[in-house]
Write a protein that holds these residues in place. Structure first.
Motif, PDB file in Angstrom:
ATOM      1  N   PRO A 111       0.995  -1.572  -0.179  1.00 57.90           N
ATOM      2  CA  PRO A 111      -0.120   0.595   0.055  1.00 57.90           C
ATOM      3  C   PRO A 111       0.527   1.137  -0.269  1.00 57.90           C
ATOM      4  CG  PRO A 111      -0.870  -1.075   1.943  1.00 57.90           C
ATOM      5  CD  PRO A 111       0.317  -2.451   0.729  1.00 57.90           C
ATOM      6  N   ALA A 112       0.193   2.483  -0.652  1.00 59.89           N
ATOM      7  CA  ALA A 112       1.078   3.437  -1.180  1.00 59.89           C
ATOM      8  C   ALA A 112      -0.089   4.739  -0.324  1.00 59.89           C
ATOM      9  CB  ALA A 112       1.490   3.617  -2.496  1.00 59.89           C
ATOM     10  N   ALA A 113       0.859   5.249   0.330  1.00 62.26           N
ATOM     11  CA  ALA A 113       0.206   6.540   0.907  1.00 62.26           C
ATOM     12  C   ALA A 113       0.015   7.789  -0.538  1.00 62.26           C
ATOM     13  CB  ALA A 113       0.277   7.702   1.433  1.00 62.26           C
ATOM     14  N   PHE A 114      -1.500   8.556  -0.923  1.00 68.31           N
ATOM     15  CA  PHE A 114      -1.550   9.705  -2.498  1.00 68.31           C
ATOM     16  C   PHE A 114      -2.209  10.626  -2.146  1.00 68.31           C
ATOM     17  CE2 PHE A 114      -5.241   6.282  -2.302  1.00 68.31           C
ATOM     18  CZ  PHE A 114      -6.498   7.415  -2.016  1.00 68.31           C
ATOM     19  N   THR A 115      -1.976  11.422  -2.395  1.00 69.47           N
ATOM     20  CA  THR A 115      -2.612  12.700  -1.971  1.00 69.47           C
ATOM     21  C   THR A 115      -2.534  13.386  -4.237  1.00 69.47           C
ATOM     22  OG1 THR A 115      -2.883  14.663  -1.743  1.00 69.47           O
ATOM     23  CG2 THR A 115      -0.615  14.021  -2.539  1.00 69.47           C
ATOM     24  N   ARG A 116      -3.661  14.564  -4.471  1.00 69.39           N
ATOM     25  CA  ARG A 116      -4.007  14.867  -5.992  1.00 69.39           C
ATOM     26  C   ARG A 116      -3.397  16.432  -5.306  1.00 69.39           C
ATOM     27  NH1 ARG A 116      -8.266  11.762  -8.054  1.00 69.39           N
ATOM     28  NH2 ARG A 116      -7.579  12.741  -9.206  1.00 69.39           N
ATOM     29  N   ASP A 117      -2.554  17.136  -6.902  1.00 69.01           N
ATOM     30  CA  ASP A 117      -2.286  18.458  -6.735  1.00 69.01           C
ATOM     31  C   ASP A 117      -2.488  18.734  -8.105  1.00 69.01           C
ATOM     32  OD1 ASP A 117      -0.357  20.396  -5.596  1.00 69.01           O
ATOM     33  OD2 ASP A 117      -0.291  19.926  -7.472  1.00 69.01           O
ATOM     34  N   GLY A 118      -3.578  19.439  -7.997  1.00 73.83           N
ATOM     35  CA  GLY A 118      -3.785  20.300 -10.194  1.00 73.83           C
ATOM     36  C   GLY A 118      -3.925  18.786 -10.122  1.00 73.83           C
ATOM     37  N   GLU A 119      -3.211  18.505 -11.898  1.00 69.37           N
ATOM     38  CA  GLU A 119      -4.267  17.515 -12.568  1.00 69.37           C
ATOM     39  C   GLU A 119      -2.613  15.977 -12.051  1.00 69.37           C
ATOM     40  OE1 GLU A 119      -4.755  18.173 -16.653  1.00 69.37           O
ATOM     41  OE2 GLU A 119      -6.209  19.703 -16.254  1.00 69.37           O
ATOM     42  N   ASP A 120      -2.442  16.027 -11.157  1.00 65.81           N
ATOM     43  CA  ASP A 120      -1.188  15.371 -10.953  1.00 65.81           C
ATOM     44  C   ASP A 120      -1.828  14.305 -10.076  1.00 65.81           C
ATOM     45  OD1 ASP A 120       0.054  15.777 -12.927  1.00 65.81           O
ATOM     46  OD2 ASP A 120       2.348  16.313 -11.071  1.00 65.81           O
ATOM     47  N   LEU A 121      -1.403  13.100  -9.709  1.00 59.79           N
ATOM     48  CA  LEU A 121      -1.700  11.789  -8.462  1.00 59.79           C
ATOM     49  C   LEU A 121      -0.692  11.619  -8.102  1.00 59.79           C
ATOM     50  CD1 LEU A 121      -3.464   9.630  -6.368  1.00 59.79           C
ATOM     51  CD2 LEU A 121      -2.863   8.384  -8.270  1.00 59.79           C
ATOM     52  N   ILE A 122       0.032  11.941  -6.673  1.00 54.98           N
ATOM     53  CA  ILE A 122       1.396  11.772  -6.112  1.00 54.98           C
ATOM     54  C   ILE A 122       1.397  10.853  -5.299  1.00 54.98           C
ATOM     55  CG2 ILE A 122       2.917  13.063  -4.942  1.00 54.98           C
ATOM     56  CD1 ILE A 122       1.525  16.005  -5.827  1.00 54.98           C
ATOM     57  N   VAL A 123       2.223   9.825  -5.342  1.00 53.81           N
ATOM     58  CA  VAL A 123       2.021   8.513  -4.849  1.00 53.81           C
ATOM     59  C   VAL A 123       3.155   8.587  -4.344  1.00 53.81           C
ATOM     60  CG1 VAL A 123       1.803   5.856  -4.911  1.00 53.81           C
ATOM     61  CG2 VAL A 123       0.441   7.588  -6.301  1.00 53.81           C
ATOM     62  N   THR A 124       3.140   8.109  -2.327  1.00 53.21           N
ATOM     63  CA  THR A 124       4.078   8.063  -1.935  1.00 53.21           C
ATOM     64  C   THR A 124       4.494   6.749  -1.101  1.00 53.21           C
ATOM     65  OG1 THR A 124       4.270  10.172  -0.899  1.00 53.21           O
ATOM     66  CG2 THR A 124       5.513   9.058   0.772  1.00 53.21           C
ATOM     67  N   PRO A 125       5.730   5.370  -1.564  1.00 51.47           N
ATOM     68  CA  PRO A 125       5.417   4.545  -2.402  1.00 51.47           C
ATOM     69  C   PRO A 125       6.117   4.408  -0.495  1.00 51.47           C
ATOM     70  CG  PRO A 125       7.498   4.795  -2.674  1.00 51.47           C
ATOM     71  CD  PRO A 125       6.663   6.194  -2.661  1.00 51.47           C
ATOM     72  N   GLU A 126       5.955   2.901   0.065  1.00 49.44           N
ATOM     73  CA  GLU A 126       6.167   2.458   1.476  1.00 49.44           C
ATOM     74  C   GLU A 126       7.697   3.008   2.118  1.00 49.44           C
ATOM     75  OE1 GLU A 126       6.063  -1.236   2.503  1.00 49.44           O
ATOM     76  OE2 GLU A 126       3.967  -0.975   3.776  1.00 49.44           O
ATOM     77  N   LYS A 127       8.591   2.353   0.380  1.00 52.61           N
ATOM     78  CA  LYS A 127       9.974   3.039   0.768  1.00 52.61           C
ATOM     79  C   LYS A 127      10.437   3.526  -0.944  1.00 52.61           C
ATOM     80  CE  LYS A 127      10.825  -1.514   3.475  1.00 52.61           C
ATOM     81  NZ  LYS A 127      11.562  -3.125   3.012  1.00 52.61           N
ATOM     82  N   PRO A 128      11.112   4.351  -0.969  1.00 52.62           N
ATOM     83  CA  PRO A 128      12.384   4.924  -2.262  1.00 52.62           C
ATOM     84  C   PRO A 128      12.076   3.893  -2.668  1.00 52.62           C
ATOM     85  CG  PRO A 128      13.158   6.329  -0.215  1.00 52.62           C
ATOM     86  CD  PRO A 128      12.576   4.766   0.367  1.00 52.62           C
ATOM     87  N   VAL A 129      11.908   4.479  -4.111  1.00 51.27           N
ATOM     88  CA  VAL A 129      11.917   2.583  -5.438  1.00 51.27           C
ATOM     89  C   VAL A 129      13.632   3.554  -6.119  1.00 51.27           C
ATOM     90  CG1 VAL A 129      11.336   2.344  -7.381  1.00 51.27           C
ATOM     91  CG2 VAL A 129       9.799   3.312  -5.304  1.00 51.27           C
TER      92      VAL A 129
END
Length: 498
Positions: A111-129
């Motif tokens: 599972p990853a956290a996510f938020t919206r900014d304008g026309e972007d979906l910004i995903v924050t993974p558990e660990k950096p890729v």
């Protein structure tokens, strides 16, 4: 894309050489992920759409799954799976997605956290890729066919279902993606629809699973595709099959009740493909066909392997037969110019539309005795006005607010075809025809820029053509036409309030 004014018919507008000349950027410019405000829209800096696309990764494939509820006024449930390779360490992953509700996101199964900014979906993974790693992003979301007032494109509501029109900046109104033509990927598309509907998408069929009250249709592309060229048709349709050159499977999607009325037009496609192959070489994809939509869009669209047409183009008696056929060739020629060879940036749009207009006009000349020279002379007269209104062919002005397809102006259609005519006049017909074949061969399944075209043309002509192209593609005024010193361009008309 070919814009069709209404209601009166318009004038038609509609690896493997020297390595040093073939350096085309096959993916987006990749920027380090350490932006000053990483939880914000990024974009790759396209001059016309600066917020389009995303840095830090290159998409290899999309798997799209849509469930159609049986009405085109309610959202579809959807799952988008993206396989990509990172080009930098990503603590956050930006996707273009502007219409629809996101339920959950996973990155590499977690599972990853996510938020919206304008026309972007910004995903924050558990660990950096880490850099250079594969990653799989899975987004559970809805896909909304009801457009907001300030957004154009995406799903097209037809009388009996839906189709897609994602050009230029609209695929992310349908599904999360890296929505820029420079990042091409292969697609698998699944559509579940109630019994009585037929679903067709880009590529070839890969199975249909029938349940008690619905069917899930699957299609796969064999070649990479830009997001703006994705197509899904859902409707009470028939799929008509025929064979093109070299055994090419040709399939058309038409309203079932109209199949007999449309057949005289559809049967022309194999010969049109053969005509194009005689000009530029073998058709570049696994299949082709026309999607006849019961909708009024105001344009036709070269969605890859399945071009979108308004059904009314073929049933409106005011349109001459030769004109309709030339429109068919316009969208067909895009399969080479724009689909197989995609623009590196949206400022390279003239390479798509100029070439499609060129072959549209050449077909009308050869098949309907409509002289190319007459059309180009008329274009020359209007060229200075087109440049003043929309910019020169390779430096078009940006879109009007809320009208993203307004970049499709005459300067990138007949204005760009006029530059190709000037090039043929300058280097001669044999060299020009050799250039056209080499262009689509060298850059097949890739992306290419105006600079790539200039370099290749110079190599084929065995002389530096950079000055010629600078004047024709970037000049505020139309240069003298080689071989036609008497041609004149009318001065631009003064704008109201100027």
């Amino acid at each position: 894309m070919l814009l069709i004014p209404r209601p009166r018919p318009p004038r038609p507008r509609t690896r493997r050489t020297k390595a040093a000349l073939l350096a085309s950027a096959a993916s987006v410019c990749l920027i380090a992920a350490s932006a000053p405000n990483p939880a914000a829209s990024l974009g790759i800096g396209d001059r016309l759409f600066p917020n389009l696309g995303n840095p830090g990764y290159d998409v290899e494939s999309y798997d799209l799954a849509f469930t159609y509820p049986g009405t085109n006024t309610k959202p579809l449930t959807a799952v988008t799976t993206i396989d990509a390779v990172t080009s930098s360490r990503l603590e956050r992953i930006n996707l273009d997605f502007a219409r629809g509700t996101v339920g959950s996101v996973q990155v590499n199964g977690a599972p990853a956290a996510f938020t919206r900014d304008g026309e972007d979906l910004i995903v924050t993974p558990e660990k950096p890729v880490p850099v250079g790693n594969w990653m799989r992003i899975t987004v559970h979301h809805t896909s909304d066919p009801v457009a907001a007032k300030d957004q154009d494109g995406g799903w097209v509501q037809t009388k009996d279902g839906l189709a897609m029109a994602n050009q230029a900046d609209a695929a992310h109104l349908v599904f999360p993606c890296n929505d820029h033509p420079s990042d091409k990927a292969k697609f698998t598309i699944h559509v579940t629809a109630p019994s009585g509907y037929t679903a067709v998408a880009n590529g070839l069929p890969a199975g249909a699973e029938r349940a008690r009250r619905s069917t899930t249709w699957t299609y796969r592309t064999e070649h990479p595709m830009a997001t703006e060229l994705a197509q899904v048709s859902i409707g009470r349709s028939s799929v008509l099959h025929r064979t093109g050159p070299h055994g090419l499977p040709v399939r058309d999607v038409v309203p079932t009740k109209d199949r007999e009325q449309l057949e005289p037009w559809l049967k022309k496609t194999p010969d049109q493909i053969a005509w194009m192959e005689g000009k530029v070489g073998r058709y570049p994809f696994e299949t082709y066909g026309l999607l006849m939509a019961q909708a009024q869009t105001g344009f036709e669209l070269e969605t890859q392997t399945l071009s979108l047409f308004e059904k009314g183009i073929f049933t409106e008696p005011a349109y001459p037969k030769w004109y309709v056929e030339s429109i068919m060739v316009h969208e067909l020629s895009h399969q080479w110019f724009g689909d197989s060879v995609s623009p590196h940036t949206w400022s390279d749009l003239w390479l798509n539309e100029g070439h499609a207009t060129w072959y549209e006009a050449l077909y009308a000349e050869e098949k309907a005795h409509k002289p190319m020279e007459d059309r180009m002379k008329a274009a020359y007269r209007a060229s200075d006005s087109w440049r003043a209104a929309g910019g020169p062919p390779a430096a078009p002005k940006g879109p009007k607010p809320g009208q993203k397809i307004s970049i499709f102006r005459p300067n990138v259609y007949d204005g760009a075809a006029l530059a190709l005519y000037a090039l043929r006049q300058e280097i001669g017909r044999p060299a020009f025809e050799r250039l056209e074949r080499t262009w689509v061969s060298v850059h097949r399944d890739g992306v290419a820029s105006t600079t790539d075209f200039v370099d290749l043309a110079s190599a084929v002509a065995a002389r530096d053509l950079s000055g010629f192209f600078q004047a024709w593609l970037y000049g505020e005024k139309t240069p003298p036409m080689p071989g036609h010193p008497d041609w004149k361009s009318d001065p631009p008309k003064a704008r109201k309030g100027s």
